[in-house]
Design an enzyme around this catalytic site. Structure first.
Site, PDB file in Angstrom:
ATOM      1  N   ALA A  13       0.830  -1.211   0.000  1.00 62.14           N
ATOM      2  CA  ALA A  13       0.000   0.000   0.000  1.00 62.14           C
ATOM      3  C   ALA A  13       0.861   1.257   0.000  1.00 62.14           C
ATOM      4  O   ALA A  13       0.612   2.200  -0.769  1.00 62.14           O
ATOM      5  CB  ALA A  13      -0.938  -0.007   1.202  1.00 62.14           C
ATOM      6  N   CYS A  44       4.164 -11.722  -0.519  1.00 60.16           N
ATOM      7  CA  CYS A  44       3.549 -12.805  -1.307  1.00 60.16           C
ATOM      8  C   CYS A  44       4.604 -13.778  -1.829  1.00 60.16           C
ATOM      9  O   CYS A  44       4.295 -14.939  -2.098  1.00 60.16           O
ATOM     10  CB  CYS A  44       2.765 -12.230  -2.483  1.00 60.16           C
ATOM     11  N   ARG A 133       5.313 -13.671   8.136  1.00 57.93           N
ATOM     12  CA  ARG A 133       4.840 -12.345   7.718  1.00 57.93           C
ATOM     13  C   ARG A 133       5.975 -11.524   7.118  1.00 57.93           C
ATOM     14  O   ARG A 133       5.780 -10.762   6.193  1.00 57.93           O
ATOM     15  CB  ARG A 133       4.225 -11.625   8.931  1.00 57.93           C
ATOM     16  N   ILE A 276      -6.007  12.897   6.463  1.00 59.32           N
ATOM     17  CA  ILE A 276      -5.349  11.623   6.793  1.00 59.32           C
ATOM     18  C   ILE A 276      -6.034  10.519   5.993  1.00 59.32           C
ATOM     19  O   ILE A 276      -7.259  10.333   6.073  1.00 59.32           O
ATOM     20  CB  ILE A 276      -5.389  11.324   8.307  1.00 59.32           C
ATOM     21  N   TYR A 424      -9.936 -17.712 -29.879  1.00 61.26           N
ATOM     22  CA  TYR A 424      -9.576 -19.130 -29.975  1.00 61.26           C
ATOM     23  C   TYR A 424      -8.379 -19.366 -30.886  1.00 61.26           C
ATOM     24  O   TYR A 424      -8.287 -18.781 -31.966  1.00 61.26           O
ATOM     25  CB  TYR A 424     -10.782 -19.916 -30.515  1.00 61.26           C
TER      26      TYR A 424
HETATM   27  C1  LIG Z   1       3.141 -15.246   3.324  1.00 65.89           C
HETATM   28  C2  LIG Z   1       2.175 -14.319   2.658  1.00 65.89           C
HETATM   29  C3  LIG Z   1       1.793 -14.549   1.335  1.00 65.89           C
HETATM   30  C4  LIG Z   1       0.872 -13.700   0.716  1.00 65.89           C
HETATM   31  N1  LIG Z   1       0.510 -13.948  -0.574  1.00 65.89           N
HETATM   32  C5  LIG Z   1      -0.341 -13.113  -1.201  1.00 65.89           C
HETATM   33  C6  LIG Z   1      -0.678 -13.297  -2.562  1.00 65.89           C
HETATM   34  O1  LIG Z   1      -0.207 -14.241  -3.214  1.00 65.89           O
HETATM   35  N2  LIG Z   1      -1.542 -12.425  -3.138  1.00 65.89           N
HETATM   36  C7  LIG Z   1      -2.088 -11.369  -2.456  1.00 65.89           C
HETATM   37  O2  LIG Z   1      -2.862 -10.601  -3.034  1.00 65.89           O
HETATM   38  N3  LIG Z   1      -1.761 -11.151  -1.147  1.00 65.89           N
HETATM   39  C8  LIG Z   1      -0.912 -11.988  -0.517  1.00 65.89           C
HETATM   40  N4  LIG Z   1      -0.570 -11.756   0.784  1.00 65.89           N
HETATM   41  C9  LIG Z   1      -1.130 -10.598   1.482  1.00 65.89           C
HETATM   42  C10 LIG Z   1      -0.307  -9.341   1.188  1.00 65.89           C
HETATM   43  O3  LIG Z   1       1.041  -9.597   1.442  1.00 65.89           O
HETATM   44  C11 LIG Z   1      -0.799  -8.205   2.058  1.00 65.89           C
HETATM   45  O4  LIG Z   1      -2.158  -7.985   1.762  1.00 65.89           O
HETATM   46  C12 LIG Z   1       0.017  -6.942   1.791  1.00 65.89           C
HETATM   47  O5  LIG Z   1       1.337  -7.117   2.202  1.00 65.89           O
HETATM   48  C13 LIG Z   1      -0.606  -5.768   2.538  1.00 65.89           C
HETATM   49  O6  LIG Z   1       0.187  -4.665   2.280  1.00 65.89           O
HETATM   50  P1  LIG Z   1       0.147  -3.396   3.246  1.00 65.89           P
HETATM   51  O7  LIG Z   1       1.073  -2.412   2.635  1.00 65.89           O
HETATM   52  O8  LIG Z   1      -1.237  -3.001   3.512  1.00 65.89           O
HETATM   53  O9  LIG Z   1       0.699  -3.907   4.660  1.00 65.89           O
HETATM   54  P2  LIG Z   1       1.988  -4.732   5.131  1.00 65.89           P
HETATM   55  O10 LIG Z   1       2.543  -5.546   4.008  1.00 65.89           O
HETATM   56  O11 LIG Z   1       1.594  -5.429   6.383  1.00 65.89           O
HETATM   57  O12 LIG Z   1       3.026  -3.594   5.474  1.00 65.89           O
HETATM   58  C14 LIG Z   1       2.847  -2.668   6.489  1.00 65.89           C
HETATM   59  C15 LIG Z   1       4.192  -2.082   6.841  1.00 65.89           C
HETATM   60  O13 LIG Z   1       4.007  -1.023   7.779  1.00 65.89           O
HETATM   61  C16 LIG Z   1       5.009  -1.102   8.777  1.00 65.89           C
HETATM   62  N5  LIG Z   1       4.527  -0.372   9.952  1.00 65.89           N
HETATM   63  C17 LIG Z   1       3.442  -0.649  10.716  1.00 65.89           C
HETATM   64  N6  LIG Z   1       3.309   0.256  11.710  1.00 65.89           N
HETATM   65  C18 LIG Z   1       4.346   1.140  11.565  1.00 65.89           C
HETATM   66  C19 LIG Z   1       4.758   2.292  12.288  1.00 65.89           C
HETATM   67  N7  LIG Z   1       4.092   2.743  13.344  1.00 65.89           N
HETATM   68  N8  LIG Z   1       5.877   2.955  11.871  1.00 65.89           N
HETATM   69  C20 LIG Z   1       6.562   2.529  10.765  1.00 65.89           C
HETATM   70  N9  LIG Z   1       6.220   1.439  10.053  1.00 65.89           N
HETATM   71  C21 LIG Z   1       5.114   0.754  10.440  1.00 65.89           C
HETATM   72  C22 LIG Z   1       5.164  -2.609   8.964  1.00 65.89           C
HETATM   73  O14 LIG Z   1       6.353  -2.944   9.612  1.00 65.89           O
HETATM   74  C23 LIG Z   1       5.107  -3.090   7.515  1.00 65.89           C
HETATM   75  O15 LIG Z   1       6.376  -3.029   6.934  1.00 65.89           O
HETATM   76  C24 LIG Z   1       0.343 -12.606   1.428  1.00 65.89           C
HETATM   77  C25 LIG Z   1       0.731 -12.364   2.751  1.00 65.89           C
HETATM   78  C26 LIG Z   1       1.642 -13.208   3.356  1.00 65.89           C
HETATM   79  C27 LIG Z   1       2.048 -12.942   4.780  1.00 65.89           C
END
Ligand SMILES: Cc1cc2nc3c(=O)[nH]c(=O)nc-3n(C[C@H](O)[C@H](O)[C@H](O)COP(=O)(O)OP(=O)(O)OC[C@H]3O[C@@H](n4cnc5c(N)ncnc54)[C@H](O)[C@@H]3O)c2cc1C
Length: 452
Positions: A13, A44, A133, A276, A424
């Site tokens: 994100a 992933c 994770r 925000i 096709y």
């Molecule tokens: C093993 C695994 C396999 C997956 N496979 C798939 C897949 O094949 N396809 C799919 O669509 N999805 C998959 N997912 C899900 C996908 O990885 C998550 O949906 C995605 O990573 C979410 O992204 P995000 O940026 O919202 O959050 P996250 O990836 O959780 O990242 C959030 C980040 O914010 C940081 N953070 C949090 N709080 C703070 C703070 N206060 N200050 C500074 N940094 C902070 C964290 O440390 C982290 O680095 C998988 C997940 C896992 C665990």
């Protein structure tokens, strides 16, 4: 004046928000704060490093360092945001060696993601129990697996099955436990899930459904698990029991949370506090079929929401249409995917449905390399609108899930999809696209039901 956008959390994100913000405002100062110390990477990809299909954890890095320079993104790693003062519009940050710094923002984007959900099972603290994770989790698991012989995977969602596939690749005896009556309970109906179950067992992985892990056995180290009153030997337990939104910071700031405990946002990914925004695993999404709140916890959703949050935070205008929980993966020697509602979920939530399932070949019957594919299409009975699809098959599952997902998003009925103008050539598909055949089967079953 130059706008400062601060993004907290740098994964799917956060990165997507930063790129979109940069494309919307070429001058903005964009600061990305990550508590993780390594370059942003793809979660992933982690199961595929464990399975040795991706050679090392270094490979799952999202972009080279030059990308951040090129995009003029100020990435600050190893720094945690401790609090936000929404009156003074300042972010309190802390480095790993506890150095504090205050940074002002004009717009803030929360992309704090999720953490592994750890079930309250007795013995969960024992050595040999892991969840996956982060890269660090992956490295710990990889090291441990060097001496593992018998592993248990708890949970048979997509990640659980990808982990089972990885363990199998490493020749480790593996048993998957699922507390629900069938595998992939959120995505597949029992009839389809049973086909997956059978395929996995054929690969030599044991799958036990309707079996909740009651205890993890052993002293300091895991020696087994207790499930359904029976003991199973194991030196390794991998938990694949979901994820929970990380919302500590949002709570501290007074940002409104939704009914699932994740951050509530509007269609522009704006939180209850002006200026925000939030995106990804830390927010609640809207289901496209019902309009109701839901948790997505998918990388694809995080990327798309991040983009919308980034555009809006930078002063542009974009909206997020919602989610259908579209998923896909490949494991063992087959692909699976799903989108929308299962028939079971739809019926439990008051819908009357008709579903049709077909098995077809992915290429012309005579052309070498074609593989069997099984597709189920679920439609609601009133207007025949497609509300779900499940696919198990040899190839091209991704694009077939995408086709179904677009059909659902555009509220197509099964009869409309059955008449779609598909392409096709014998080497890549059959004259009748299997998704179309499944839609037609559903349409005919629905018509038969409606006949007086
Ligand atoms: C093993 C695994 C396999 C997956 N496979 C798939 C897949 O094949 N396809 C799919 O669509 N999805 C998959 N997912 C899900 C996908 O990885 C998550 O949906 C995605 O990573 C979410 O992204 P995000 O940026 O919202 O959050 P996250 O990836 O959780 O990242 C959030 C980040 O914010 C940081 N953070 C949090 N709080 C703070 C703070 N206060 N200050 C500074 N940094 C902070 C964290 O440390 C982290 O680095 C998988 C997940 C896992 C665990």
């Amino acid at each position: 004046m130059r706008k400062r956008i601060v993004i907290v959390g740098v994964s799917s994100a956060g990165i997507s928000a930063a790129a979109a913000a940069r494309k919307t405002d070429l001058d903005a100062e964009i600061i990305l704060i990550s508590e993780e110390t390594r370059w942003p990477y793809s979660r992933c990809g982690l199961p595929f490093v464990l399975s040795n299909e991706v050679p090392s954890f270094k490979e799952v890095r999202l972009f080279p360092p030059s990308y951040y320079r090129l995009m003029k993104l100020d990435l600050r790693a190893g720094i945690s945001v401790k609090s936000v003062n929404t009156d003074t519009k300042t972010v309190q940050m802390e480095t790993l060696d506890q150095q504090r710094e205050l940074v002002e923002y004009d717009r803030l984007v929360l992309c704090t993601g999720a953490a592994s959900a750890i079930p309250p099972i007795q013995g969960i603290e024992k050595r040999g129990v892991f969840s996956l994770r982060t890269v660090e989790d992956g490295m710990r698991i990889q090291k441990w697996l060097e001496n593992a012989e018998n592993a248990v995977v708890v949970g048979s969602g997509f990640i659980g099955l990808e982990l089972a596939h990885a363990l199998k690749n490493l020749n480790i005896n593996t048993t998957v436990f699922e507390r629900c009556p069938h595998v992939l309970p959120e995505w597949f109906d029992k009839d389809m899930a049973d086909l997956v179950h059978e395929k996995i067992q054929k690969q030599g992985v044991k799958v036990i459904v309707d079996a909740k892990i009651e205890e993890i056995l052993g002293g300091d180290y895991v020696t087994g698990v207790l499930a359904g009153g029976e003991q199973y030997n194991a030196d390794t337990v991998l938990l694949a029991t979901g994820a929970r939104a990380r919302t500590q910071l949002a709570k501290q700031m007074g940002v409104q949370l939704g009914k699932f405990g994740a951050i509530q946002v509007n269609s522009r990914m704006r939180t209850s506090i002006p200026e925000i925004y939030a995106a990804g695993d830390c927010v609640e999404s809207f289901n496209m079929i019902t309009g109701h709140a839901t948790l997505s916890l998918l990388g694809t959703t995080a990327e798309r929401q991040g983009k919308i949050a980034g555009i809006n935070a930078a002063g542009g205008y974009a909206t997020f249409p919602g989610v259908l929980h579209s998923v896909v993966s490949s494991m063992f020697n087959f692909e699976i995917g799903a989108t929308g509602f299962t028939e079971q979920y739809a019926q439990q939530n008051g819908w009357e449905t008709t579903a049709g399932t077909i098995t077809a070949k992915t290429r012309a019957e005579y052309f070498p390399g074609g593989k069997p594919i099984t597709i189920k299409v679920v439609a609601e009975n009133d207007l025949g609108k497609i509300i779900g699809g499940q696919i198990i098959g040899g190839e091209e599952v991704t694009q077939r899930v995408n086709l179904l997902s677009v059909a659902i998003q555009n509220q197509m009925s099964v009869s409309e999809l059955a008449k779609a103008d598909t392409c096709y050539a014998p080497s890549v598909c059959s004259p009748w696209e299997p998704v179309i055949l499944a839609a037609e089967t559903t349409m005919m079953r629905r018509n038969r039901r409606r006949e007086p």
